[in-house]
Design a protein around this motif. Structure first.
Motif, PDB file in Angstrom:
ATOM      1  N   ASP A 145       0.818  -1.229   0.000  1.00 33.54           N
ATOM      2  CA  ASP A 145       0.000   0.000   0.000  1.00 33.54           C
ATOM      3  C   ASP A 145       0.845   1.269   0.000  1.00 33.54           C
ATOM      4  OD1 ASP A 145      -2.381  -1.508   0.116  1.00 33.54           O
ATOM      5  OD2 ASP A 145      -2.206  -1.682   2.295  1.00 33.54           O
ATOM      6  N   ALA A 146       2.060   1.195  -0.539  1.00 33.16           N
ATOM      7  CA  ALA A 146       2.933   2.374  -0.565  1.00 33.16           C
ATOM      8  C   ALA A 146       2.801   3.170  -1.858  1.00 33.16           C
ATOM      9  CB  ALA A 146       4.393   1.956  -0.376  1.00 33.16           C
ATOM     10  N   ILE A 147       2.203   2.564  -2.887  1.00 32.81           N
ATOM     11  CA  ILE A 147       2.119   3.186  -4.213  1.00 32.81           C
ATOM     12  C   ILE A 147       0.662   3.346  -4.629  1.00 32.81           C
ATOM     13  CG2 ILE A 147       2.809   3.006  -6.634  1.00 32.81           C
ATOM     14  CD1 ILE A 147       5.217   3.196  -4.862  1.00 32.81           C
ATOM     15  N   SER A 148       0.364   4.452  -5.280  1.00 37.73           N
ATOM     16  CA  SER A 148      -0.976   4.646  -5.837  1.00 37.73           C
ATOM     17  C   SER A 148      -0.865   5.392  -7.161  1.00 37.73           C
ATOM     18  CB  SER A 148      -1.870   5.424  -4.871  1.00 37.73           C
ATOM     19  OG  SER A 148      -1.403   6.751  -4.710  1.00 37.73           O
ATOM     20  N   VAL A 149      -1.929   5.335  -7.944  1.00 39.44           N
ATOM     21  CA  VAL A 149      -2.005   6.086  -9.193  1.00 39.44           C
ATOM     22  C   VAL A 149      -2.436   7.514  -8.869  1.00 39.44           C
ATOM     23  CG1 VAL A 149      -3.230   6.305 -11.395  1.00 39.44           C
ATOM     24  CG2 VAL A 149      -2.494   4.052 -10.582  1.00 39.44           C
ATOM     25  N   HIS A 150      -1.779   8.472  -9.495  1.00 41.92           N
ATOM     26  CA  HIS A 150      -2.160   9.867  -9.305  1.00 41.92           C
ATOM     27  C   HIS A 150      -3.608  10.050  -9.776  1.00 41.92           C
ATOM     28  CE1 HIS A 150      -2.210  14.193  -9.456  1.00 41.92           C
ATOM     29  NE2 HIS A 150      -0.945  14.263  -9.039  1.00 41.92           N
ATOM     30  N   PRO A 151      -4.467  10.632  -8.928  1.00 48.77           N
ATOM     31  CA  PRO A 151      -5.890  10.756  -9.295  1.00 48.77           C
ATOM     32  C   PRO A 151      -6.115  11.454 -10.628  1.00 48.77           C
ATOM     33  CG  PRO A 151      -5.562  11.319  -6.985  1.00 48.77           C
ATOM     34  CD  PRO A 151      -4.196  11.148  -7.579  1.00 48.77           C
ATOM     35  N   LYS A 152      -5.265  12.395 -10.987  1.00 47.20           N
ATOM     36  CA  LYS A 152      -5.436  13.128 -12.236  1.00 47.20           C
ATOM     37  C   LYS A 152      -5.015  12.318 -13.460  1.00 47.20           C
ATOM     38  CE  LYS A 152      -4.932  17.761 -10.254  1.00 47.20           C
ATOM     39  NZ  LYS A 152      -4.153  19.044 -10.294  1.00 47.20           N
ATOM     40  N   ARG A 153      -4.392  11.152 -13.233  1.00 49.52           N
ATOM     41  CA  ARG A 153      -3.890  10.347 -14.346  1.00 49.52           C
ATOM     42  C   ARG A 153      -4.688   9.070 -14.585  1.00 49.52           C
ATOM     43  NH1 ARG A 153      -1.365  14.169 -16.966  1.00 49.52           N
ATOM     44  NH2 ARG A 153       0.473  15.015 -15.907  1.00 49.52           N
ATOM     45  N   GLU A 154      -5.711   8.837 -13.793  1.00 56.75           N
ATOM     46  CA  GLU A 154      -6.447   7.580 -13.900  1.00 56.75           C
ATOM     47  C   GLU A 154      -7.106   7.401 -15.270  1.00 56.75           C
ATOM     48  OE1 GLU A 154      -9.045   7.335 -10.522  1.00 56.75           O
ATOM     49  OE2 GLU A 154      -7.499   6.357  -9.306  1.00 56.75           O
ATOM     50  N   ARG A 192      -5.518   0.546 -20.640  1.00 57.42           N
ATOM     51  CA  ARG A 192      -4.284   0.537 -21.427  1.00 57.42           C
ATOM     52  C   ARG A 192      -3.249  -0.408 -20.824  1.00 57.42           C
ATOM     53  NH1 ARG A 192      -2.384   6.485 -23.177  1.00 57.42           N
ATOM     54  NH2 ARG A 192      -0.978   5.177 -24.424  1.00 57.42           N
ATOM     55  N   SER A 193      -2.267  -0.748 -21.645  1.00 60.99           N
ATOM     56  CA  SER A 193      -1.108  -1.501 -21.175  1.00 60.99           C
ATOM     57  C   SER A 193      -0.085  -0.514 -20.618  1.00 60.99           C
ATOM     58  CB  SER A 193      -0.476  -2.290 -22.325  1.00 60.99           C
ATOM     59  OG  SER A 193      -1.393  -3.220 -22.854  1.00 60.99           O
ATOM     60  N   VAL A 194       0.493  -0.860 -19.502  1.00 58.78           N
ATOM     61  CA  VAL A 194       1.495  -0.015 -18.859  1.00 58.78           C
ATOM     62  C   VAL A 194       2.835  -0.742 -18.860  1.00 58.78           C
ATOM     63  CG1 VAL A 194       2.174   1.157 -16.722  1.00 58.78           C
ATOM     64  CG2 VAL A 194      -0.231   1.096 -17.392  1.00 58.78           C
ATOM     65  N   GLU A 234       0.281  -3.503  -8.908  1.00 56.46           N
ATOM     66  CA  GLU A 234      -1.015  -3.650  -8.241  1.00 56.46           C
ATOM     67  C   GLU A 234      -1.783  -2.329  -8.223  1.00 56.46           C
ATOM     68  OE1 GLU A 234       0.363  -5.288  -4.619  1.00 56.46           O
ATOM     69  OE2 GLU A 234       0.601  -7.318  -5.445  1.00 56.46           O
ATOM     70  N   ALA A 235      -1.068  -1.224  -8.065  1.00 54.70           N
ATOM     71  CA  ALA A 235      -1.714   0.086  -8.091  1.00 54.70           C
ATOM     72  C   ALA A 235      -2.309   0.363  -9.471  1.00 54.70           C
ATOM     73  CB  ALA A 235      -0.715   1.179  -7.717  1.00 54.70           C
ATOM     74  N   CYS A 236      -1.566   0.009 -10.528  1.00 57.78           N
ATOM     75  CA  CYS A 236      -2.066   0.204 -11.896  1.00 57.78           C
ATOM     76  C   CYS A 236      -3.299  -0.647 -12.171  1.00 57.78           C
ATOM     77  CB  CYS A 236      -0.970  -0.126 -12.902  1.00 57.78           C
ATOM     78  SG  CYS A 236       0.393   1.043 -12.956  1.00 57.78           S
ATOM     79  N   LEU A 237      -3.246  -1.914 -11.764  1.00 59.01           N
ATOM     80  CA  LEU A 237      -4.376  -2.808 -12.000  1.00 59.01           C
ATOM     81  C   LEU A 237      -5.598  -2.381 -11.197  1.00 59.01           C
ATOM     82  CD1 LEU A 237      -2.477  -6.224 -12.013  1.00 59.01           C
ATOM     83  CD2 LEU A 237      -3.312  -4.926 -13.990  1.00 59.01           C
ATOM     84  N   LYS A 238      -5.370  -1.879 -10.006  1.00 57.17           N
ATOM     85  CA  LYS A 238      -6.475  -1.383  -9.178  1.00 57.17           C
ATOM     86  C   LYS A 238      -7.190  -0.221  -9.850  1.00 57.17           C
ATOM     87  CE  LYS A 238      -7.475   0.206  -4.477  1.00 57.17           C
ATOM     88  NZ  LYS A 238      -6.882   0.544  -3.145  1.00 57.17           N
ATOM     89  N   SER A 239      -6.427   0.568 -10.622  1.00 56.43           N
ATOM     90  CA  SER A 239      -7.010   1.697 -11.358  1.00 56.43           C
ATOM     91  C   SER A 239      -7.411   1.318 -12.774  1.00 56.43           C
ATOM     92  CB  SER A 239      -6.019   2.870 -11.368  1.00 56.43           C
ATOM     93  OG  SER A 239      -5.863   3.405 -10.073  1.00 56.43           O
ATOM     94  N   ARG A 240      -7.565   0.011 -13.000  1.00 58.57           N
ATOM     95  CA  ARG A 240      -8.141  -0.537 -14.233  1.00 58.57           C
ATOM     96  C   ARG A 240      -7.234  -0.470 -15.457  1.00 58.57           C
ATOM     97  NH1 ARG A 240     -12.199   2.043 -11.653  1.00 58.57           N
ATOM     98  NH2 ARG A 240     -12.160   3.878 -13.019  1.00 58.57           N
ATOM     99  N   ALA A 241      -5.928  -0.565 -15.242  1.00 55.38           N
ATOM    100  CA  ALA A 241      -5.043  -0.798 -16.380  1.00 55.38           C
ATOM    101  C   ALA A 241      -5.368  -2.168 -16.973  1.00 55.38           C
ATOM    102  CB  ALA A 241      -3.589  -0.760 -15.944  1.00 55.38           C
TER     103      ALA A 241
END
Length: 247
Positions: A190-199, A205-207, A225-232
């Protein structure tokens, strides 16, 4: 156009006459910029041939497409593919440390070239490149994010889009050096998250995540995991170097 090319070459010739190209590692004279001398090239463990599909480490024996190394079989990877340009040892380790801690920005361009070469056959058409982030406190101390620098160089080489602030490190994690595999994953939870403005840029998309080195994969796993949580749609990873067990 020809005049511009001639002028550019003239400037380069002038620069080289004052500052002759040097080996990135030992500073010996070399023929062109962004290169290694013959001895340093020999002592730099570039990865080629059959590799683990999860992290890019070399594999031996009867290798099939999609095969994975013992580490990637032991630890489930949330990303779908991974590649590395170098083994993290000898000159390769020295280059990574010089880039990370020594302000050696001259390593960025060749590093981007090496990494572009090792991912070009696995690149997705809808890829978005993103570097592993630093916490702002470490960014202030170091003044630059080496992962962001090499991500930009690689993306430019491949002519693919990059979102340098796609991810953020929400807390100042402790250094992972010397920690066990389990402790590394616990530290990054839980140390990483996607920037809300970039979701919106990320969704569907593929990252392609970029970092300087991979040891256990804990940091890359947290980012994935942060990317997948934001629907990458899916995530791949690439590092300049991969820590590998000796034979």
């Amino acid at each position: 156009m020809l005049r511009h090319i001639a002028q550019t070459r003239g400037v380069q010739t002038l620069i080289h006459s004052v500052f002759p190209p040097e080996c990135l590692s030992c500073r010996a004279s070399v023929a062109s910029d962004d290169g290694l001398c013959g001895l340093c090239w020999r002592d730099t463990a570039f990865i080629a041939g059959d590799v683990c599909d999860g992290c890019g480490v070399p594999l031996r024996g009867d290798v099939q497409s999609g095969d994975r190394c013992d580490d990637c079989l032991r630890t489930a990877r949330p990303w779908v593919q991974g590649r590395s340009a170098l083994l993290y040892k000898d000159r390769g380790r020295a280059l990574v440390l010089a880039l990370k801690h020594g302000d050696r920005h001259d390593i960025v361009k060749p590093a981007g070239k090496w990494m572009a070469r090792c991912v070009q056959d696995t690149l997705r058409s809808d890829v978005l490149v993103a570097p592993v982030p630093l916490h702002w406190t470490r960014m202030v101390k170091r003044r630059y994010n080496q992962s962001s620098l090499i991500a930009r160089a690689m993306a430019g080489r491949l002519s693919v889009p990059i979102c340098a602030d796609l991810l953020r490190r929400d807390r100042a994690t402790a250094t992972l050096d010397g920690k066990t595999r389990e402790a590394r994953f616990d530290e990054m939870r839980d140390a990483i998250s996607v920037h809300p403005k970039r979701e919106k840029e990320l969704e569907g998309r593929s990252v392609l995540l970029v970092d300087d080195a991979m040891t256990s994969g804990a940091t890359l796993a947290a980012c994935t995991e942060a990317c997948l949580k934001s629907r990458a749609r899916e995530v791949c990873v690439v590092t300049l170097a991969r820590v590998a067990k000796d034979d």
